[in-house]
Design a protein around this motif. Structure first.
Motif, PDB file in Angstrom:
ATOM      1  N   GLU A   6      21.881 -13.783 -26.470  1.00 16.59           N
ATOM      2  CA  GLU A   6      21.771 -15.248 -26.582  1.00 16.59           C
ATOM      3  C   GLU A   6      21.895 -15.742 -28.022  1.00 16.59           C
ATOM      4  O   GLU A   6      22.004 -16.947 -28.250  1.00 16.59           O
ATOM      5  N   TYR A  49      26.101 -23.653 -33.409  1.00 19.94           N
ATOM      6  CA  TYR A  49      24.946 -24.283 -34.059  1.00 19.94           C
ATOM      7  C   TYR A  49      24.315 -23.410 -35.137  1.00 19.94           C
ATOM      8  O   TYR A  49      23.299 -23.786 -35.698  1.00 19.94           O
ATOM      9  N   TYR A 108      24.469 -33.292 -36.576  1.00 17.73           N
ATOM     10  CA  TYR A 108      23.951 -33.329 -35.201  1.00 17.73           C
ATOM     11  C   TYR A 108      23.251 -34.649 -34.870  1.00 17.73           C
ATOM     12  O   TYR A 108      23.597 -35.332 -33.908  1.00 17.73           O
ATOM     13  N   GLY A 134      15.267 -24.402 -27.261  1.00 14.34           N
ATOM     14  CA  GLY A 134      16.500 -25.009 -27.778  1.00 14.34           C
ATOM     15  C   GLY A 134      16.137 -26.286 -28.511  1.00 14.34           C
ATOM     16  O   GLY A 134      16.729 -27.341 -28.288  1.00 14.34           O
ATOM     17  N   SER A 135      15.177 -26.160 -29.410  1.00 13.38           N
ATOM     18  CA  SER A 135      14.556 -27.342 -30.048  1.00 13.38           C
ATOM     19  C   SER A 135      15.484 -28.054 -31.023  1.00 13.38           C
ATOM     20  O   SER A 135      15.196 -29.173 -31.439  1.00 13.38           O
ATOM     21  N   GLY A 136      16.573 -27.427 -31.420  1.00 18.24           N
ATOM     22  CA  GLY A 136      17.564 -28.090 -32.269  1.00 18.24           C
ATOM     23  C   GLY A 136      16.965 -28.611 -33.561  1.00 18.24           C
ATOM     24  O   GLY A 136      16.208 -27.907 -34.255  1.00 18.24           O
ATOM     25  N   ASP A 190      14.293 -21.693 -31.051  1.00 16.20           N
ATOM     26  CA  ASP A 190      15.747 -21.884 -31.125  1.00 16.20           C
ATOM     27  C   ASP A 190      16.403 -20.620 -31.683  1.00 16.20           C
ATOM     28  O   ASP A 190      15.831 -19.937 -32.540  1.00 16.20           O
ATOM     29  N   VAL A 191      17.616 -20.332 -31.202  1.00 12.00           N
ATOM     30  CA  VAL A 191      18.337 -19.143 -31.666  1.00 12.00           C
ATOM     31  C   VAL A 191      19.058 -19.384 -32.991  1.00 12.00           C
ATOM     32  O   VAL A 191      19.556 -18.437 -33.596  1.00 12.00           O
ATOM     33  N   SER A 192      19.129 -20.648 -33.417  1.00  8.81           N
ATOM     34  CA  SER A 192      19.848 -20.965 -34.661  1.00  8.81           C
ATOM     35  C   SER A 192      18.865 -21.150 -35.814  1.00  8.81           C
ATOM     36  O   SER A 192      18.035 -22.068 -35.796  1.00  8.81           O
ATOM     37  N   MET A 196      19.353 -24.581 -37.435  1.00  9.82           N
ATOM     38  CA  MET A 196      18.666 -25.651 -36.702  1.00  9.82           C
ATOM     39  C   MET A 196      17.168 -25.617 -37.018  1.00  9.82           C
ATOM     40  O   MET A 196      16.546 -26.660 -37.258  1.00  9.82           O
ATOM     41  N   GLY A 231      14.942 -17.144 -28.284  1.00 16.69           N
ATOM     42  CA  GLY A 231      15.576 -17.955 -27.248  1.00 16.69           C
ATOM     43  C   GLY A 231      14.900 -17.767 -25.905  1.00 16.69           C
ATOM     44  O   GLY A 231      13.852 -17.124 -25.795  1.00 16.69           O
ATOM     45  N   SER A 246      16.036 -29.401 -23.372  1.00 17.38           N
ATOM     46  CA  SER A 246      16.927 -30.574 -23.420  1.00 17.38           C
ATOM     47  C   SER A 246      18.270 -30.189 -24.027  1.00 17.38           C
ATOM     48  O   SER A 246      18.347 -29.770 -25.190  1.00 17.38           O
ATOM     49  N   HIS A 297      23.730 -23.225 -22.458  1.00 15.26           N
ATOM     50  CA  HIS A 297      24.229 -22.137 -23.305  1.00 15.26           C
ATOM     51  C   HIS A 297      24.107 -20.780 -22.612  1.00 15.26           C
ATOM     52  O   HIS A 297      24.669 -19.797 -23.093  1.00 15.26           O
TER      53      HIS A 297
HETATM   54  C1  LIG Z   1      22.841 -29.343 -28.057  1.00 13.13           C
HETATM   55  S1  LIG Z   1      21.505 -28.657 -28.964  1.00 13.13           S
HETATM   56  C2  LIG Z   1      20.090 -29.478 -28.213  1.00 13.13           C
HETATM   57  C3  LIG Z   1      19.010 -29.782 -29.231  1.00 13.13           C
HETATM   58  C4  LIG Z   1      17.879 -30.668 -28.713  1.00 13.13           C
HETATM   59  N1  LIG Z   1      17.089 -29.989 -27.713  1.00 13.13           N
HETATM   60  C5  LIG Z   1      18.376 -31.965 -28.198  1.00 13.13           C
HETATM   61  O1  LIG Z   1      18.023 -32.377 -27.067  1.00 13.13           O
HETATM   62  O2  LIG Z   1      19.095 -32.661 -28.928  1.00 13.13           O
HETATM   63  C6  LIG Z   1      21.398 -27.026 -28.285  1.00 13.13           C
HETATM   64  C7  LIG Z   1      20.416 -26.146 -29.019  1.00 13.13           C
HETATM   65  O3  LIG Z   1      20.136 -25.006 -28.201  1.00 13.13           O
HETATM   66  C8  LIG Z   1      20.109 -23.866 -29.029  1.00 13.13           C
HETATM   67  N2  LIG Z   1      20.330 -22.686 -28.177  1.00 13.13           N
HETATM   68  C9  LIG Z   1      21.497 -22.170 -27.733  1.00 13.13           C
HETATM   69  N3  LIG Z   1      21.282 -21.085 -26.969  1.00 13.13           N
HETATM   70  C10 LIG Z   1      19.931 -20.916 -26.911  1.00 13.13           C
HETATM   71  C11 LIG Z   1      19.074 -19.977 -26.282  1.00 13.13           C
HETATM   72  N4  LIG Z   1      19.552 -18.982 -25.517  1.00 13.13           N
HETATM   73  N5  LIG Z   1      17.735 -20.105 -26.442  1.00 13.13           N
HETATM   74  C12 LIG Z   1      17.229 -21.121 -27.194  1.00 13.13           C
HETATM   75  N6  LIG Z   1      17.994 -22.036 -27.825  1.00 13.13           N
HETATM   76  C13 LIG Z   1      19.321 -21.948 -27.674  1.00 13.13           C
HETATM   77  C14 LIG Z   1      21.157 -24.140 -30.081  1.00 13.13           C
HETATM   78  O4  LIG Z   1      20.980 -23.334 -31.233  1.00 13.13           O
HETATM   79  C15 LIG Z   1      20.924 -25.623 -30.347  1.00 13.13           C
HETATM   80  O5  LIG Z   1      19.962 -25.819 -31.345  1.00 13.13           O
END
Ligand SMILES: C[S@@+](CC[C@H](N)C(=O)[O-])C[C@H]1O[C@@H](n2cnc3c(N)ncnc32)[C@H](O)[C@@H]1O
Length: 236
Positions: free
Chosen positions: A10, A18, A27, A60-62, A81-83, A86, A108, A125, A130
């Motif tokens: 992941e 990201y 973003y 996925g707290s972004g 979050d994996v990034s 972020m 993640g 959210s 992903h």
């Molecule tokens: C589109 S952003 C959404 C950010 C925020 N939650 C929002 O609503 O705006 C997607 C986020 O999910 C993270 N992400 C992707 N794959 C993930 C995983 N397997 N586990 C946790 N976070 C993940 C990305 O790094 C990115 O920060």
């Protein structure tokens, strides 16, 4: 799960990358072109009926918008979050806002190791897409196990209704282009061509199989789905 060699990686970025500083930097402003994130987060906080003594996990707290907003309503937010890029942005924003009750984890859905007692609420959210569908199922089982018996799960994502799917996707791409020009058009096209958004009936089944009861389900324009779920049907 994290010790098994066949587990989905992941941390490998698929679609929008990201992990890149330039994506993180734009973003919040690019999402402000088509979302009222503050209003979205307030609605989620209300729906989850967040209390001062509660802990919430945000997967996925972004850039930390939800975590920072929710932090003043609860005891602690665990932002996962994996990034790293972020997470760095979210940490900076939290510091600037004077928020100190967020615990940040570089992990993640499949790798976050929840060592504390079960939590009151979990949100996801715009990040669940992903994961490919099998791994969505695995993630939901993990989420279910991290919640206390009265716990709630809120899911918001690009989730597609079966009827008129292609027509709705094309209308959505056009509306994104109107809101944010080529950047949001390409963002939306990349979403469907490379990432793993799926049908609502798949998400319904995955949630139910993981043991959730769906209390509320909404869909906007056939492409944006939200679910409020409880861990136990006795809570409904
Ligand atoms: C589109 S952003 C959404 C950010 C925020 N939650 C929002 O609503 O705006 C997607 C986020 O999910 C993270 N992400 C992707 N794959 C993930 C995983 N397997 N586990 C946790 N976070 C993940 C990305 O790094 C990115 O920060």
């Amino acid at each position: 799960m994290e010790n098994k060699t066949w587990v989905y990686d992941e941390f490998k970025q698929v679609g929008k990358d990201y992990s890149k500083q330039y994506e993180v930097a734009v973003y919040d402003s690019s999402h402000a072109d088509f979302r009222d994130v503050t209003a979205e987060n307030n609605a989620i906080i209300d729906k989850l009926d967040v209390k001062k003594d509660q802990t919430i996990i945000d997967f996925g707290s972004g850039t930390g918008a939800f975590a920072i907003q929710a932090a003043s309503h609860c005891e602690k937010v665990i932002a996962v979050d994996v990034s790293e890029a972020m997470l760095d942005m979210a940490k900076q924003k939290a510091k600037k806002a004077g928020v100190s009750n967020i615990e940040f984890h570089h992990a993640g859905y499949l790798s976050y190791d929840h060592k504390l007692k079960p939590v009151d609420a979990i949100i996801s959210s715009l990040s669940f897409h992903h994961l490919p569908d099998f791994w969505k199922g695995m993630a939901l089982q993990r989420i279910h196990s991290m919640l206390n018996p009265a716990g709630k799960f809120y899911l918001y994502d690009v989730i597609i209704e079966y009827k008129n799917a292609q027509k709705n996707i094309e209308a959505f791409i056009e509306s994104q282009a109107k809101a944010g020009g080529d950047f949001l058009r390409e963002d939306a096209e990349e979403h469907f061509s490379e990432e793993f958004s799926t049908f609502d009936w798949v998400i319904d089944g995955l949630l139910q199989r993981a043991g959730f009861t769906i209390l509320e389900k909404e869909n906007n324009a056939g492409v944006f789905g939200s679910y409020l779920c409880t861990k136990n049907s006795t809570n409904s």
